[in-house]
Scaffold this motif. Structure first.
Motif, short mmCIF file in Angstrom:
data_model
loop_
_atom_site.label_atom_id
_atom_site.label_comp_id
_atom_site.label_asym_id
_atom_site.label_seq_id
_atom_site.Cartn_x
_atom_site.Cartn_y
_atom_site.Cartn_z
N VAL A 48 0.91 -1.22 0.08
CA VAL A 48 0.14 -0.02 0.12
C VAL A 48 0.96 1.31 0.04
O VAL A 48 2.03 1.32 0.95
CB VAL A 48 -0.95 -0.03 1.25
N PHE A 49 0.84 2.02 -1.14
CA PHE A 49 1.32 3.19 -1.35
C PHE A 49 0.86 4.63 -0.37
O PHE A 49 -0.37 4.78 -0.68
CB PHE A 49 1.76 3.69 -2.51
N ILE A 50 1.53 5.02 0.45
CA ILE A 50 0.80 6.13 1.58
C ILE A 50 1.58 7.34 1.37
O ILE A 50 2.70 7.30 1.45
CB ILE A 50 0.70 5.59 2.93
N GLU A 51 0.94 8.42 1.10
CA GLU A 51 1.49 9.90 1.60
C GLU A 51 0.74 10.12 2.88
O GLU A 51 -0.37 10.41 3.05
CB GLU A 51 1.14 10.67 0.44
N ALA A 52 1.80 10.65 3.72
CA ALA A 52 1.18 10.95 5.24
C ALA A 52 1.96 12.20 5.74
O ALA A 52 3.12 12.22 5.33
CB ALA A 52 1.44 9.89 6.22
N GLY A 53 1.07 13.06 6.31
CA GLY A 53 1.97 13.91 7.14
C GLY A 53 2.82 13.45 8.04
O GLY A 53 2.79 12.44 8.55
N ASP A 54 4.08 14.43 8.38
CA ASP A 54 5.12 13.79 9.13
C ASP A 54 4.90 13.45 10.42
O ASP A 54 5.63 12.67 11.23
CB ASP A 54 6.40 14.61 8.64
N THR A 55 3.85 14.13 11.01
CA THR A 55 3.38 13.82 12.32
C THR A 55 2.83 12.43 12.31
O THR A 55 2.59 11.90 13.49
CB THR A 55 2.36 14.93 12.58
N GLN A 56 2.40 11.84 11.31
CA GLN A 56 1.76 10.75 11.36
C GLN A 56 2.73 9.44 10.89
O GLN A 56 2.24 8.18 10.98
CB GLN A 56 0.54 10.37 10.15
N GLU A 57 3.91 9.87 10.87
CA GLU A 57 4.98 8.82 10.62
C GLU A 57 5.11 8.05 11.78
O GLU A 57 5.30 6.66 11.51
CB GLU A 57 6.54 9.35 10.38
N PRO A 58 5.10 8.27 12.94
CA PRO A 58 5.29 7.04 13.95
C PRO A 58 3.90 6.11 13.84
O PRO A 58 4.30 4.92 13.96
CB PRO A 58 5.07 8.14 15.22
N LEU A 59 2.95 6.56 13.57
CA LEU A 59 1.85 5.41 13.51
C LEU A 59 2.08 4.70 12.22
O LEU A 59 1.97 3.75 12.42
CB LEU A 59 0.54 6.27 13.42
N VAL A 63 1.01 -7.26 4.85
CA VAL A 63 0.89 -6.05 3.99
C VAL A 63 2.42 -5.16 4.13
O VAL A 63 2.52 -5.01 5.23
CB VAL A 63 -0.47 -5.15 4.11
N ARG A 64 2.79 -4.71 2.93
CA ARG A 64 3.91 -3.73 3.36
C ARG A 64 3.50 -2.21 3.05
O ARG A 64 2.47 -2.12 2.14
CB ARG A 64 5.29 -4.04 2.43
N ILE A 65 3.92 -1.33 3.80
CA ILE A 65 3.40 0.01 3.69
C ILE A 65 4.88 0.63 3.01
O ILE A 65 6.03 0.52 3.66
CB ILE A 65 3.16 0.73 5.10
N VAL A 66 4.47 1.28 1.87
CA VAL A 66 5.64 2.17 1.47
C VAL A 66 5.10 3.63 1.56
O VAL A 66 3.99 3.77 1.06
CB VAL A 66 6.13 1.56 -0.03
N TYR A 67 5.86 4.60 2.23
CA TYR A 67 5.41 5.68 2.38
C TYR A 67 6.18 7.05 1.90
O TYR A 67 7.39 6.77 1.95
CB TYR A 67 4.79 6.05 3.72
N LYS A 68 5.52 8.06 1.93
CA LYS A 68 6.27 9.16 1.80
C LYS A 68 5.59 10.36 2.82
O LYS A 68 4.49 10.47 2.79
CB LYS A 68 6.35 9.82 0.19
N ASN A 69 6.73 11.24 3.26
CA ASN A 69 6.00 12.15 4.21
C ASN A 69 5.79 13.71 3.34
O ASN A 69 6.69 13.73 2.58
CB ASN A 69 7.14 12.42 5.54
N LYS A 70 4.67 14.02 3.31
CA LYS A 70 4.23 14.92 2.62
C LYS A 70 3.24 15.88 3.44
O LYS A 70 2.57 15.37 4.32
CB LYS A 70 3.37 14.41 1.25
N ARG A 71 3.11 17.31 3.11
CA ARG A 71 2.54 18.11 3.99
C ARG A 71 0.92 17.77 3.53
O ARG A 71 0.68 17.41 2.37
CB ARG A 71 2.83 19.50 3.65
N THR A 72 -0.05 18.04 4.43
CA THR A 72 -1.41 17.73 4.48
C THR A 72 -2.00 18.16 3.12
O THR A 72 -2.62 17.40 2.35
CB THR A 72 -2.18 18.27 5.65
N CYS A 73 -1.96 19.49 2.85
CA CYS A 73 -2.59 20.09 1.64
C CYS A 73 -2.00 19.41 0.43
O CYS A 73 -2.58 19.32 -0.78
CB CYS A 73 -2.53 21.64 1.75
#
Lengths: 415, 112
Positions: free
Chosen positions: A45-56, A71-81
């Motif tokens: 699952v590819f996720i973009e998330a605010g960096d405050t959500q990285e711990p979760l 399931v593997r999470i692949v993610y990128k920290n990105k600003r909410t807007c």
């Protein structure tokens, strides 16, 4: 004499060698990261998330990649807007200046924990389809998002994220009022006369599309674009944490931050109690400066907070088109508990407040509060699970001992 | 009473006195610190019963207690203003900074 004659030759040789080394280093291509889609056989699952959500993302990702049904999470920290725009457009996850990270399995890296940096990988040529966007404030604060939104894009209200104003440990300050925030962050330099926060170079902020800036600005009567602070080069929470913690002017230094990041860095900075407009006292997010219960967020005494919106594409049944995305959403909301993954536990351990533990609600950033009774309360469970957790709720194994309440997760909840 | 007991007593008294003197000096210094309006230390508001917050007698809004004193928290809050000032057992910190740019009515001036 003979030696002196050789010195220039040696110097030239050394310089030449150094230059060759420099060019060689510059010319050497950076070691390529593995392609995210070739890491293993688990669905991704590819996720973009605010960096405050990285711990979760990291905590939940660790459980999921090692689950019986992984399931593997692949993610990128990105600003909410920005991530909301990517979900609306839609834009794929592509290789750019923001690293793409993945959660390794225990087999791949037995030493990895959610406190470790996540390794990086590369997107496929043309990018990978985003399955989930996790913002960290009301999307109504993102005023430049296109409308109307795609009909198949849904927004699910996730756990509550609190924010706050941080100061160095060496600062003598313990609280900030909304009015002080308005004058400190709304006026350039020291013209706001909000002592001691008079040095704009020591007032750290985030860019105007970051949830931290949006929610903190709303709490002090400003728009994020009006914040007169110093935005670190990378515009990240980590940079603000480091800048405030190491400030050479601790009394003047102040920053904004998600409280779950602060919770993991209480040995580096302090969080200031916050007094909102019309409030008689300032309060910490937690019952005290040393607890982790988010009591004041949950009962409405601490104001800088917002729910985290989960954005995903849904089918005609209202469920995510990607079943693994739906699984993640259900786990986070506590609507599903797998034998080896409790999403609610990961939410709580990450410093977020599940909606089922909230006693108040609001409908936009900085908006008024109203009382809230979650349909299936988890307040007792939440209080028992936070660090130093304790609850006065009765334990139970069935509804019978709970009177008008409901036995849920071993505690008599209100309903 | 033996020698050991007497020695302990003699040593303890000066320490206690020193502690009390130090405490008084700290309190005096704190009271005299007028360099900034900012609160320097958490000031949990403690009532005579040792509770962190004072009790209230009014529901749904601030009012006065039986002895006529003003309440500073709201029991059974309903509106947003009541909720943020609701009675709580949490640590609360009093802070009323001097902000020269505040309007006389306490309102915020427009940004420059």
């Amino acid at each position: 004499m003979h030696i002196e004659e050789r010195r220039p030759i040696r110097l030239v040789f050394a310089t030449f060698t150094a230059l060759i080394g420099t060019f060689a280093t510059a010319a050497k291509p950076a070691r390529a990261a593995p392609a995210c889609t070739t890491l293993g056989t688990q669905p991704i699952v590819f996720i973009e998330a605010g960096d405050t959500q990285e711990p979760l993302v990291k905590r939940l990702g660790e459980r999921l990649v090692n689950a019986a049904s992984p399931v593997r999470i692949v993610y990128k920290n990105k600003r909410t807007c920005d991530l909301a725009l990517d979900m609306i457009t839609p834009n794929a996850m592509v290789n750019d200046s923001i690293p793409i990270k993945y959660i390794p399995s225990a087999a791949e890296d037995p030493a990895w924990t959610p406190r470790s940096p996540a390794p990086v990988c590369d997107a496929d040529v043309g990018g990978n389809v985003l399955g989930l966007g996790i913002g960290a404030t009301f999307l109504s604060s993102c005023t430049t998002l296109p409308t109307p939104r795609p009909v198949d894009l849904t927004e699910i209200k996730g756990p509550v994220q609190a924010y706050g104003f941080i100061a160095p440990l060496a600062s003598s300050q313990v609280a900030i009022t909304a009015e002080e925030g308005y004058f400190a962050y709304g006026f350039p330099g020291g013209t706001g006369q909000a002592i001691p926060w008079l040095d704009q170079g020591q007032r750290y902020s985030r860019g105007p599309t970051a949830s931290t800036a949006l929610t903190c600005a709303a709490a002090i009567g400003l728009k994020a674009s009006q914040l007169k602070g110093t935005v670190p080069t990378g515009n990240t929470s980590t940079e603000i944490l480091n800048a405030v913690a190491s400030s050479v002017a601790p009394e003047a230094a102040i920053g904004i931050m998600g409280t779950e990041i602060y919770d993991a860095a209480r040995d580096k900075v302090k969080l200031l109690a916050f007094k909102s407009f019309g409030q008689r006292y300032a309060y910490y997010p937690d019952k005290s400066a040393t607890s982790f219960d988010k009591q004041n967020v949950r009962d409405g005494h601490y104001l800088p907070w917002a729910p985290t919106p989960y954005l995903t594409r849904v089918g005609g049944n209202g469920k995510a088109v990607d079943l693994n995305v739906q699984r993640i959403v259900d786990l986070v909301l506590g609507a599903r508990v797998d034998a080896d993954v409790s999403g609610l536990d990961q939410v709580i351990a990450s410093g977020l407040v599940p909606e089922c533990a909230m006693g108040v609600q609001r409908s936009f950033d900085g908006g008024p509060l109203s009382l809230y009774a979650p349909p299936e309360s988890c307040a007792c469970y939440y209080e028992s699970k936070v660090p130093q957790g304790a609850t006065s709720c009765a334990t139970c194994s069935s509804d019978g001992v709970c009177g008008a309440g409901k036995c849920r997760r071993g505690f008599c909840e209100v309903q | 009473m033996n020698l050991t007991t007497r020695k302990l007593t003699r040593n303890t008294v000066p320490l206690t006195v020193l502690f009390l003197v130090g405490l008084a000096a700290t309190a005096t210094l704190a009271a005299c610190d007028t360099n900034t309006s900012a609160v320097k230390d958490p000031i949990p508001v403690v009532d005579s019963g040792g509770r962190i917050n004072p009790p209230t007698t009014q529901d749904g809004g601030p009012g006065t207690s039986a002895d006529g004193a003003a309440n500073d928290c709201v029991q059974n809050p309903k509106t947003s203003e009541e909720i943020i000032n609701g009675c709580t057992n949490a640590v609360k910190i009093a802070k009323t900074p001097v902000l020269p740019l505040l309007s006389p009515d306490g309102g915020l001036p427009p940004l420059p």
